[in-house]
Design a protein around this motif. Structure first.
Motif, PDB file in Angstrom:
ATOM      1  N   THR A  74       0.903  -1.102  -0.045  1.00 13.15           N
ATOM      2  CA  THR A  74      -0.186  -0.129  -0.358  1.00 13.15           C
ATOM      3  C   THR A  74       0.824   1.262  -0.255  1.00 13.15           C
ATOM      4  OG1 THR A  74      -0.430   0.119   2.661  1.00 13.15           O
ATOM      5  CG2 THR A  74      -1.731  -1.252   0.948  1.00 13.15           C
ATOM      6  N   VAL A  75       0.847   2.331  -0.882  1.00 11.68           N
ATOM      7  CA  VAL A  75       0.859   3.424  -0.625  1.00 11.68           C
ATOM      8  C   VAL A  75       0.311   4.798  -0.913  1.00 11.68           C
ATOM      9  CG1 VAL A  75       2.814   4.839  -3.000  1.00 11.68           C
ATOM     10  CG2 VAL A  75       2.722   1.761  -2.613  1.00 11.68           C
ATOM     11  N   TRP A  76       1.345   5.989   0.251  1.00  8.64           N
ATOM     12  CA  TRP A  76       1.437   7.131  -0.029  1.00  8.64           C
ATOM     13  C   TRP A  76       1.787   7.908  -1.180  1.00  8.64           C
ATOM     14  CZ3 TRP A  76       3.615  11.974   0.568  1.00  8.64           C
ATOM     15  CH2 TRP A  76       2.964  12.979   0.065  1.00  8.64           C
ATOM     16  N   CYS A  77       1.492   8.839  -2.798  1.00  8.77           N
ATOM     17  CA  CYS A  77       2.280   9.146  -3.093  1.00  8.77           C
ATOM     18  C   CYS A  77       1.979  10.744  -3.359  1.00  8.77           C
ATOM     19  CB  CYS A  77       1.693   8.071  -4.691  1.00  8.77           C
ATOM     20  SG  CYS A  77       2.152   9.658  -6.351  1.00  8.77           S
ATOM     21  N   SER A  78       2.936  11.956  -3.389  1.00  7.56           N
ATOM     22  CA  SER A  78       2.578  12.749  -3.401  1.00  7.56           C
ATOM     23  C   SER A  78       1.763  13.771  -4.025  1.00  7.56           C
ATOM     24  CB  SER A  78       4.337  13.435  -3.450  1.00  7.56           C
ATOM     25  OG  SER A  78       4.862  13.615  -4.103  1.00  7.56           O
ATOM     26  N   TRP A  79       1.782  12.843  -5.493  1.00  4.30           N
ATOM     27  CA  TRP A  79       1.776  14.021  -6.470  1.00  4.30           C
ATOM     28  C   TRP A  79       0.520  14.458  -6.435  1.00  4.30           C
ATOM     29  CZ3 TRP A  79       3.133  15.429 -10.354  1.00  4.30           C
ATOM     30  CH2 TRP A  79       3.002  16.555 -11.713  1.00  4.30           C
ATOM     31  N   TYR A  80      -0.924  13.699  -6.565  1.00  3.43           N
ATOM     32  CA  TYR A  80      -1.931  14.439  -6.186  1.00  3.43           C
ATOM     33  C   TYR A  80      -2.454  15.454  -5.781  1.00  3.43           C
ATOM     34  CZ  TYR A  80      -2.825  11.355 -10.327  1.00  3.43           C
ATOM     35  OH  TYR A  80      -2.700  10.628 -11.823  1.00  3.43           O
ATOM     36  N   HIS A  81      -1.551  15.862  -4.659  1.00  2.37           N
ATOM     37  CA  HIS A  81      -1.389  17.003  -4.205  1.00  2.37           C
ATOM     38  C   HIS A  81      -0.870  18.269  -3.957  1.00  2.37           C
ATOM     39  CE1 HIS A  81      -3.752  19.461  -0.456  1.00  2.37           C
ATOM     40  NE2 HIS A  81      -2.058  19.969  -0.612  1.00  2.37           N
ATOM     41  N   TYR A  82       0.325  17.762  -4.228  1.00  3.63           N
ATOM     42  CA  TYR A  82       1.840  19.069  -4.762  1.00  3.63           C
ATOM     43  C   TYR A  82       2.130  18.889  -5.708  1.00  3.63           C
ATOM     44  CZ  TYR A  82       1.517  18.295   1.074  1.00  3.63           C
ATOM     45  OH  TYR A  82       1.043  18.037   1.827  1.00  3.63           O
ATOM     46  N   PHE A  83       2.067  17.953  -6.800  1.00  2.10           N
ATOM     47  CA  PHE A  83       2.267  17.805  -7.779  1.00  2.10           C
ATOM     48  C   PHE A  83       3.607  18.222  -8.058  1.00  2.10           C
ATOM     49  CE2 PHE A  83      -2.078  18.551  -8.338  1.00  2.10           C
ATOM     50  CZ  PHE A  83      -2.840  17.412  -8.852  1.00  2.10           C
ATOM     51  N   THR A  84       4.377  18.979  -8.503  1.00  2.00           N
ATOM     52  CA  THR A  84       6.198  19.202  -8.860  1.00  2.00           C
ATOM     53  C   THR A  84       6.657  20.301  -7.676  1.00  2.00           C
ATOM     54  OG1 THR A  84       5.808  21.282 -10.839  1.00  2.00           O
ATOM     55  CG2 THR A  84       6.322  18.433 -11.525  1.00  2.00           C
ATOM     56  N   ASP A  85       5.275  20.865  -7.188  1.00  3.81           N
ATOM     57  CA  ASP A  85       6.349  22.087  -5.793  1.00  3.81           C
ATOM     58  C   ASP A  85       6.359  21.142  -5.097  1.00  3.81           C
ATOM     59  OD1 ASP A  85       5.584  23.551  -7.718  1.00  3.81           O
ATOM     60  OD2 ASP A  85       3.623  23.899  -6.962  1.00  3.81           O
ATOM     61  N   VAL A  86       6.692  19.363  -4.196  1.00  2.27           N
ATOM     62  CA  VAL A  86       6.737  18.748  -3.531  1.00  2.27           C
ATOM     63  C   VAL A  86       7.964  19.124  -2.944  1.00  2.27           C
ATOM     64  CG1 VAL A  86       7.155  17.058  -4.566  1.00  2.27           C
ATOM     65  CG2 VAL A  86       6.394  16.630  -2.143  1.00  2.27           C
ATOM     66  N   THR A  87       8.063  19.398  -1.311  1.00  2.25           N
ATOM     67  CA  THR A  87       9.438  19.859  -0.672  1.00  2.25           C
ATOM     68  C   THR A  87       8.941  18.467   0.103  1.00  2.25           C
ATOM     69  OG1 THR A  87       7.845  20.796   0.770  1.00  2.25           O
ATOM     70  CG2 THR A  87       8.654  21.931  -1.132  1.00  2.25           C
ATOM     71  N   GLU A  88      10.377  18.637   0.706  1.00  4.11           N
ATOM     72  CA  GLU A  88      11.035  17.472   1.087  1.00  4.11           C
ATOM     73  C   GLU A  88      10.344  17.946   3.314  1.00  4.11           C
ATOM     74  OE1 GLU A  88      15.086  17.562   3.070  1.00  4.11           O
ATOM     75  OE2 GLU A  88      15.687  17.978   1.584  1.00  4.11           O
ATOM     76  N   ALA A  89       9.901  19.485   3.425  1.00  4.10           N
ATOM     77  CA  ALA A  89       8.853  19.484   4.453  1.00  4.10           C
ATOM     78  C   ALA A  89       7.307  19.147   4.183  1.00  4.10           C
ATOM     79  CB  ALA A  89       8.348  20.413   4.936  1.00  4.10           C
ATOM     80  N   ASP A  90       6.853  18.378   3.167  1.00  2.00           N
ATOM     81  CA  ASP A  90       5.666  17.907   2.715  1.00  2.00           C
ATOM     82  C   ASP A  90       5.674  16.698   3.265  1.00  2.00           C
ATOM     83  OD1 ASP A  90       4.543  20.230   2.282  1.00  2.00           O
ATOM     84  OD2 ASP A  90       5.210  19.734  -0.175  1.00  2.00           O
ATOM     85  N   ILE A  91       6.750  15.739   2.598  1.00  3.52           N
ATOM     86  CA  ILE A  91       6.323  14.318   2.913  1.00  3.52           C
ATOM     87  C   ILE A  91       6.827  14.174   4.215  1.00  3.52           C
ATOM     88  CG2 ILE A  91       8.449  12.311   2.529  1.00  3.52           C
ATOM     89  CD1 ILE A  91       6.574  13.350  -0.145  1.00  3.52           C
ATOM     90  N   ASP A  92       7.757  15.182   5.214  1.00  2.00           N
ATOM     91  CA  ASP A  92       7.535  14.813   6.512  1.00  2.00           C
ATOM     92  C   ASP A  92       6.167  14.995   7.504  1.00  2.00           C
ATOM     93  OD1 ASP A  92      10.920  14.190   6.570  1.00  2.00           O
ATOM     94  OD2 ASP A  92      10.984  16.400   6.692  1.00  2.00           O
TER      95      ASP A  92
END
Length: 429
Positions: free
Chosen positions: A140-158
């Motif tokens: 099972t996976v959490w993916c950053s794409w559909y909220h942050y798209f290309t603007d994802v940051t390290e802080a978003d992952i944290d």
């Protein structure tokens, strides 16, 4: 390109059906009335980036890539299919009175089956057996794409890693999508929003989860260092447009050393889940070269890593990936913004996911694309139902803090009950 007649079937023009299988993940795959005409692309960009660019499409009727099924006047299902992962003919069908004329530009086997579902599932079983497929349980996976798209940051992952832990969501993999790299094609350097992949991986691993990463190995921006410094690696026929600029294809053979370096770096950083996107570009010059490139990536990341293909030629990828995106991107909107079913939308993603449900548990784990369940998603209940009934790989892609009660409950339910690695009991629905 010469098309030879493979059959001339007597059909019922009012009741007959044609199942047309598209070339790659984003190519429409549907069952149509035999008297109709299937989807036709609107732009050259769609032909290159979503269909099969080297193959023109007739103005009427149908054109499948490697697999077409049609029902005759008695209701029997006639299957026309390749037996090879590298020799994938285009198969056309056109109604002529009460006859369906089927032609192909390569070798196809014509077999007859009780119904369309049996024709598809028996093909899948035999094709997978030849490729030596053994389907693994999907994480099972959490993916950053559909909220942050290309603007994802390290802080978003944290932030989302902490939220997943706080809500005790059963997520196995935290996958960083597009935006971590300097540019598409320049994978050895980070964007200015990331400082250390190893730090992120360690934090993910310390939470008891695996780290995943998005890469488009056979594509590069025309403005990338890779294209500037190594024009000899570029596939001329794969030129397109995305990210607001021109794109180029990267030859899997000529750029092999670079690809090896990229995936060695990512593996050494600790990633063991890889989402490989825009893979179609590597097959434009040669399907054999594409398979060689994908096999080299698999060798470098190791057998324990989990590999998801996307934007990938379907039949040439069998046996080389663990999971496969089977439709176009999902979107918060139900309809595609430009009316084209190849582009992001719930309508296009759902239609392909259902039409290719027979591939799950045979070729790989089907990826219907991510569950997005936040309040602004149109008809979100329908998309959640499609993912739950017809999906294989369960991934979610909301900012956890953006979920309301329904969104959180639905996200938790789907993550808690992923399908097993075997075929789905209900086929195409």
């Amino acid at each position: 390109m010469t098309f030879d007649e493979a059959a001339r079937l007597r059909v019922d023009p009012g009741a007959g059906r044609v199942y047309e299988h598209g070339w790659q993940s984003w190519s429409p795959t549907r069952e149509y009335p035999v008297a109709g005409t299937s989807y036709r692309q609107r732009t050259e960009y769609v032909h290159t980036g979503h269909l099969r660019p080297e193959k023109p499409v007739p103005t009427d009727g149908f054109q499948a890539e490697g697999l077409l099924v049609a029902t005759d006047a008695d209701g029997a299902a006639h299957r026309f299919a390749t037996g090879s992962a590298t020799d994938i003919p285009s198969i056309r069908a056109r109604l002529d009175g009460d006859r369906l004329v089927v032609t192909a530009d390569g070798t196809v086997e014509h077999t007859v089956h009780a119904d369309v579902d049996t024709a598809l599932t028996s093909f899948g079983d035999a094709f997978a057996a030849r490729a030596g497929v053994s389907v693994r349980p999907a994480p099972t996976v959490w993916c950053s794409w559909y909220h942050y798209f290309t603007d994802v940051t390290e802080a978003d992952i944290d932030e989302n890693l902490d939220a997943i832990g706080e809500h005790e969501l059963p997520v196995d993999v935290i996958q960083i999508d597009d935006g971590w790299q300097k540019a598409v094609g320049d994978w050895l350097d980070l964007s200015d929003r990331f400082t250390s992949l190893s730090r992120i991986v360690k934090r993910i691993n310390d939470s008891g989860r695996r780290a995943g990463v998005w890469v488009a190995p056979f594509l590069a921006l025309a403005t990338s260092d890779l294209v500037r410094d190594h024009p000899e690696w570029i596939i001329d026929g794969a030129a397109g447009h995305n990210w607001g600029t021109e794109t180029r294809g990267v030859d899997p053979r000529r750029a092999r050393t670079y690809l090896t370096d990229v995936f060695t770096m990512l593996r050494e950083a600790g990633f063991d889940y890889f989402k490989l996107d825009f893979l179609y570009a590597g097959a434009i010059d040669s399907v054999e070269a594409y398979r060689e490139g994908l096999a080299e990536i698999r060798r470098v990341v190791g057998p324990e890593s989990y590999v998801l293909g996307c934007g990938a030629p379907i039949l040439p990828s069998v046996g080389l990936v663990d999971a496969m995106r089977v439709g176009p991107d999902i979107a918060v909107t139900y309809e595609p913004g430009n009316g084209d079913p190849c582009h992001p939308s719930q309508r296009g993603a759902a239609a392909n996911t259902i039409a290719r449900a027979w591939q799950h548990g045979r070729f790989w784990a089907n990826d219907p694309d991510c569950l997005i369940a936040r309040p602004e998603v149109e008809r979100r209940e329908e998309w959640a139902d499609t993912v739950e009934r017809y999906g294989g790989l369960v991934s979610v892609s909301d900012r956890i803090a953006a979920l309301d009660e329904w969104g959180m409950d639905t996200t938790r339910r789907l993550l808690s009950n992923p399908p097993g690695p075997g075929p789905l009991a209900h086929g195409r629905g």
